[in-house]
Write an enzyme that holds these catalytic residues in place. Structure first.
Site, PDB file in Angstrom:
ATOM      1  N   GLU A   1       0.970   3.845   1.916  1.00 32.52           N
ATOM      2  CA  GLU A   1       1.508   4.193   3.238  1.00 32.52           C
ATOM      3  C   GLU A   1       2.720   3.319   3.564  1.00 32.52           C
ATOM      4  OE1 GLU A   1      -1.568   3.307   2.354  1.00 32.52           O
ATOM      5  OE2 GLU A   1      -2.995   3.737   3.947  1.00 32.52           O
TER       6      GLU A   1
ATOM      7  N   HIS B   1       0.841  -1.191   0.000  1.00 30.58           N
ATOM      8  CA  HIS B   1       0.000   0.000   0.000  1.00 30.58           C
ATOM      9  C   HIS B   1       0.882   1.249   0.000  1.00 30.58           C
ATOM     10  CE1 HIS B   1      -3.844  -2.118   1.645  1.00 30.58           C
ATOM     11  NE2 HIS B   1      -3.474  -2.528   0.447  1.00 30.58           N
TER      12      HIS B   1
ATOM     13  N   CYS C   1      -1.801  -0.956   7.459  1.00 26.73           N
ATOM     14  CA  CYS C   1      -1.025   0.281   7.381  1.00 26.73           C
ATOM     15  C   CYS C   1      -1.113   1.058   8.684  1.00 26.73           C
ATOM     16  CB  CYS C   1      -1.502   1.129   6.208  1.00 26.73           C
ATOM     17  SG  CYS C   1      -1.077   0.393   4.626  1.00 26.73           S
TER      18      CYS C   1
ATOM     19  N   CYS D   1      -5.794   1.306   5.888  1.00 26.74           N
ATOM     20  CA  CYS D   1      -6.342   0.017   6.317  1.00 26.74           C
ATOM     21  C   CYS D   1      -5.691  -0.361   7.654  1.00 26.74           C
ATOM     22  CB  CYS D   1      -6.083  -1.057   5.264  1.00 26.74           C
ATOM     23  SG  CYS D   1      -4.351  -1.537   5.127  1.00 26.74           S
TER      24      CYS D   1
HETATM   25 ZN   LIG Z   1      -3.081  -0.234   3.752  1.00 29.90          ZN
END
Ligand SMILES: [Zn+2]
Length: 144
Positions: A74, A72, A103, A100
């Site tokens: 992040e 992701h 993260c 999420c």
């Molecule tokens: Zn994430």
């Protein structure tokens, strides 16, 4: 809103717009997410969702399902700081959509103290976890 918080709000929106532009680097087809890490008014890292370095630039399998090793935005931004001489301690992360839970864990452990995002996600367990860790979470809408 006082002068300082108004100034900060304008800066926040600008960084979020930059994160949105940065998301365009992503070769993922299903979803493009961008993130910027800002510390002491400097951008110390950036990231967008994608496969790890050295992997082919394809995020989805033949069934259009995101590959399990796609990072992701992040995670990419945070690990980029880890590979540099910078520290994310006390920094702010700007991300185009709500983090999420995976993260959120990384954000907590990296010492980031504030998260600003511009798009809500149907599952908000990531934001809930961040709040539990007493990280400041701000949602700011940006109109492009
Ligand atoms: Zn994430």
């Amino acid at each position: 809103m006082n002068d300082n918080s108004e100034k900060q709000y304008e800066l926040d929106k600008r960084y979020l717009r930059m994160a949105a532009v940065w998301a365009e680097n992503s070769y993922c087809k299903r979803r493009q997410v961008g993130a910027l890490i800002v510390k002491d008014q400097m951008i110390i890292s950036d990231g967008y969702n994608g496969t790890p370095s050295g992997f082919e630039n394809v995020c989805e399998d033949e069934n259009n399902v995101t590959k399990p090793y796609v990072l992701h935005a992040e995670a990419n931004a945070i690990t980029k700081v880890a590979a540099s001489s910078n520290s994310s301690k006390g920094a702010t992360i700007y991300v185009t959509s709500a983090p999420c839970i995976e993260c959120a864990k990384l954000i907590i452990q990296s010492g980031i103290k504030r998260v600003v995002y511009s798009e809500k996600y149907r599952i908000d367990d990531g934001c809930q976890l961040l709040k539990r860790a007493e990280i400041c979470v701000d949602y700011i809408e940006i109109n492009e």
